[in-house]
Design a protein around this motif. Structure first.
Motif, PDB file in Angstrom:
ATOM      1  N   THR A  31     112.568  96.352  53.405  1.00 57.02           N
ATOM      2  CA  THR A  31     113.682  97.257  53.123  1.00 57.02           C
ATOM      3  C   THR A  31     113.218  98.701  53.075  1.00 57.02           C
ATOM      4  O   THR A  31     113.852  99.593  53.663  1.00 57.02           O
ATOM      5  CB  THR A  31     114.339  96.870  51.781  1.00 57.02           C
ATOM      6  OG1 THR A  31     114.828  95.527  51.877  1.00 57.02           O
ATOM      7  CG2 THR A  31     115.498  97.807  51.455  1.00 57.02           C
ATOM      8  N   ASP A  32     112.114  98.945  52.385  1.00 56.57           N
ATOM      9  CA  ASP A  32     111.632 100.312  52.198  1.00 56.57           C
ATOM     10  C   ASP A  32     111.173 100.947  53.510  1.00 56.57           C
ATOM     11  O   ASP A  32     111.399 102.142  53.752  1.00 56.57           O
ATOM     12  CB  ASP A  32     110.491 100.320  51.183  1.00 56.57           C
ATOM     13  CG  ASP A  32     110.090 101.723  50.775  1.00 56.57           C
ATOM     14  OD1 ASP A  32     110.971 102.591  50.677  1.00 56.57           O
ATOM     15  OD2 ASP A  32     108.875 101.954  50.583  1.00 56.57           O
ATOM     16  N   LEU A  33     110.538 100.166  54.383  1.00 54.74           N
ATOM     17  CA  LEU A  33     110.000 100.711  55.626  1.00 54.74           C
ATOM     18  C   LEU A  33     110.935 100.494  56.820  1.00 54.74           C
ATOM     19  O   LEU A  33     110.583 100.836  57.955  1.00 54.74           O
ATOM     20  CB  LEU A  33     108.633 100.080  55.922  1.00 54.74           C
ATOM     21  CG  LEU A  33     107.539 100.321  54.874  1.00 54.74           C
ATOM     22  CD1 LEU A  33     106.223  99.729  55.329  1.00 54.74           C
ATOM     23  CD2 LEU A  33     107.364 101.813  54.591  1.00 54.74           C
ATOM     24  N   ALA A  39     108.624  91.223  60.867  1.00 53.46           N
ATOM     25  CA  ALA A  39     107.681  92.331  61.102  1.00 53.46           C
ATOM     26  C   ALA A  39     106.833  92.575  59.866  1.00 53.46           C
ATOM     27  O   ALA A  39     105.617  92.812  59.959  1.00 53.46           O
ATOM     28  CB  ALA A  39     108.442  93.597  61.489  1.00 53.46           C
ATOM     29  N   ALA A  40     107.461  92.515  58.702  1.00 52.99           N
ATOM     30  CA  ALA A  40     106.693  92.666  57.464  1.00 52.99           C
ATOM     31  C   ALA A  40     105.697  91.522  57.316  1.00 52.99           C
ATOM     32  O   ALA A  40     104.583  91.706  56.810  1.00 52.99           O
ATOM     33  CB  ALA A  40     107.640  92.706  56.264  1.00 52.99           C
ATOM     34  N   GLY A  41     106.076  90.334  57.779  1.00 50.11           N
ATOM     35  CA  GLY A  41     105.173  89.187  57.711  1.00 50.11           C
ATOM     36  C   GLY A  41     103.923  89.373  58.535  1.00 50.11           C
ATOM     37  O   GLY A  41     102.884  88.763  58.243  1.00 50.11           O
ATOM     38  N   SER A  89     104.693 106.082  54.340  1.00 49.04           N
ATOM     39  CA  SER A  89     106.055 105.619  54.618  1.00 49.04           C
ATOM     40  C   SER A  89     106.150 105.069  56.028  1.00 49.04           C
ATOM     41  O   SER A  89     107.240 104.808  56.530  1.00 49.04           O
ATOM     42  CB  SER A  89     107.046 106.784  54.448  1.00 49.04           C
ATOM     43  OG  SER A  89     106.700 107.853  55.322  1.00 49.04           O
ATOM     44  N   SER A  90     104.978 104.877  56.668  1.00 51.85           N
ATOM     45  CA  SER A  90     104.915 104.396  58.046  1.00 51.85           C
ATOM     46  C   SER A  90     104.459 102.946  58.080  1.00 51.85           C
ATOM     47  O   SER A  90     103.409 102.598  57.529  1.00 51.85           O
ATOM     48  CB  SER A  90     103.950 105.267  58.863  1.00 51.85           C
ATOM     49  OG  SER A  90     103.611 104.647  60.086  1.00 51.85           O
ATOM     50  N   TYR A  91     105.234 102.116  58.752  1.00 47.75           N
ATOM     51  CA  TYR A  91     104.849 100.715  58.914  1.00 47.75           C
ATOM     52  C   TYR A  91     103.538 100.591  59.685  1.00 47.75           C
ATOM     53  O   TYR A  91     102.673  99.784  59.335  1.00 47.75           O
ATOM     54  CB  TYR A  91     105.959  99.959  59.642  1.00 47.75           C
ATOM     55  CG  TYR A  91     105.565  98.565  60.085  1.00 47.75           C
ATOM     56  CD1 TYR A  91     105.544  97.508  59.176  1.00 47.75           C
ATOM     57  CD2 TYR A  91     105.218  98.311  61.415  1.00 47.75           C
ATOM     58  CE1 TYR A  91     105.179  96.232  59.579  1.00 47.75           C
ATOM     59  CE2 TYR A  91     104.855  97.037  61.826  1.00 47.75           C
ATOM     60  CZ  TYR A  91     104.836  96.005  60.905  1.00 47.75           C
ATOM     61  OH  TYR A  91     104.463  94.741  61.312  1.00 47.75           O
ATOM     62  N   GLY A  92     103.361 101.417  60.711  1.00 41.05           N
ATOM     63  CA  GLY A  92     102.144 101.368  61.514  1.00 41.05           C
ATOM     64  C   GLY A  92     100.910 101.697  60.702  1.00 41.05           C
ATOM     65  O   GLY A  92      99.865 101.047  60.843  1.00 41.05           O
TER      66      GLY A  92
END
Length: 392
Positions: A31-33, A39-41, A89-92
């Protein structure tokens, strides 16, 4: 047992909490990203990949380093990756920090294993490894639920900050207890590479990967198994996971006291018990009062294999244990990766959650078949001479 071995276990607890806690934080991170749950998994998969490749690479790179310096460096980098992860704040960027953190965590495992064995002496190898791996077991009991709770109430970033603080405390403890300077037995790359040619070593790795896969194919799907097939309320899941963790702690503690004297017997009993518990779980998944004890038994017997397989690797490796220990960490991560993958294939095919029990039992049986082969190899005269030279 030297106090330093317990401090190394604390460091494993700190890092193991990070390894486990994302399972309870994926919804908040997604949710936050602004990414999907799958994808979070991938953050969990990235951690496993980092560990798989990190152990042997860092074992070679730091072979001539002081073990104290190497472990402090690994912990410092691990703490910094969690600071970076908490701030981004970056998923990467978060994905990259997970890979980097796992990379040095694997290196720490490899060096800490050799250090603990050396500090404990040849008569207490398995006990030392049970204390070290006990840090991961305590992370299952305490770190996983605590990290999840912290993330739920203060945000997932708070859990990352907590891991960074725990890692800093471990740095202080290692600085205070691990002797300065190099070990008396400075590793040589040529000797380390020669040790990797021993067939007995790869047989030990097979046992490690198969026994780990047998546990993880079940553990990875426990929550949906309990709620969807056993039909227990969601609120029961943390309590049952805690019971599983307590069973794991009991198993690893008992095995740590017996595996030094009777490694093959300890390993055989543990694998037979694991296979039986997995079969029972597959048969009684829909019956809560039988399924829960079976789950606890999976944890107890599954983690009981850990000190025995670790002790075997050090016995076979002899005077060149660093690279051998590193590849054993990789073997654990092969099991961590392959076990859940096999379970996922069965579930995607519509087999239902009891299938993970049957797969776990099959993997435990395959692991058991390696024991008589290893026992016969250990009885060979050249093996006996090599072991006696190292005090095994």
């Amino acid at each position: 047992m030297p106090r330093a071995v317990y401090l190394l276990g604390l460091a494993i607890f700190a890092q193991g909490t990070s390894e486990l806690m994302l399972a309870g934080l994926l919804p908040q991170i997604a949710t936050d990203l602004h990414v999907s749950i799958p994808a979070a998994g991938l953050l969990i998969s990235a951690f496993a990949v980092g560990m798989l490749v990190g152990a042997p690479i860092l074992a070679v790179v730091t072979l001539r380093w002081s073990r104290r310096v190497a472990m402090l460096a690994f912990l410092a980098v691990f703490a910094l990756t969690h600071v970076a992860g908490a701030l981004t704040s970056s998923y990467g960027v978060l994905l990259a920090t997970r890979v980097a953190g796992a990379f040095v965590y694997a290196g720490f495992w490899a060096v800490a294993s050799v250090t603990a064995i050396e500090l404990a002496g040849p008569e207490a190898r398995a006990k030392a490894m049970s204390i070290l791996a006990g840090g991961l077991t305590v992370a299952t009991i305490v770190g996983l639920p605590a990290g999840t709770l912290l993330g739920q109430h203060l945000g997932w970033r708070a859990a990352f900050w907590a891991v960074a603080v725990l890692s800093a405390l471990a740095i202080v403890g290692i600085r205070a207890t691990i002797p300065r300077g190099r070990s008396e037995n400075v590793p040589e790359l040529r000797a380390e590479l020669r040790s990797m040619t021993k067939p007995q070593l790869w047989l030990a790795y097979s046992t490690t990967a198969l026994s780990t896969g047998a546990v993880l194919v079940i553990f990875s799907y426990l929550a949906p198994l309990l709620t969807e097939t056993t039909k227990l309320p969601d609120a029961w899941v943390p309590a049952i996971l805690a019971l599983y963790g307590l069973g794991s702690l009991v198993g690893i503690t008992i095995s740590g006291r017996t595996a030094d004297r009777r490694p093959f017997t300890t390993l055989a009993i543990s694998l037979i018990g694991l296979g039986a518990a997995a079969v029972l779980l597959a048969l009684v998944t829909a019956t809560p009062w039988l399924a829960v004890p079976a789950i606890v038994a999976v944890g107890t017997f599954g983690f009981a294999t850990n000190p025995a397989v670790n002790s075997r690797v050090f016995t076979v490796a002899g005077s060149a244990p660093t690279l051998a220990a590193a590849f054993n960490i990789s073997a654990f991560n092969v099991g961590i990766t392959v076990g859940p993958w096999l379970g996922g294939l069965a579930l995607d095919a519509g087999a239902g959650y009891p299938a993970v029990g049957w797969i776990g039992a099959a993997l435990a049986l395959l692991a058991l078949t390696t024991i008589p082969l290893a026992s016969r190899a250990a009885a060979q005269p050249e093996y006996d001479r090599a072991s006696s030279m190292t005090g095994a």
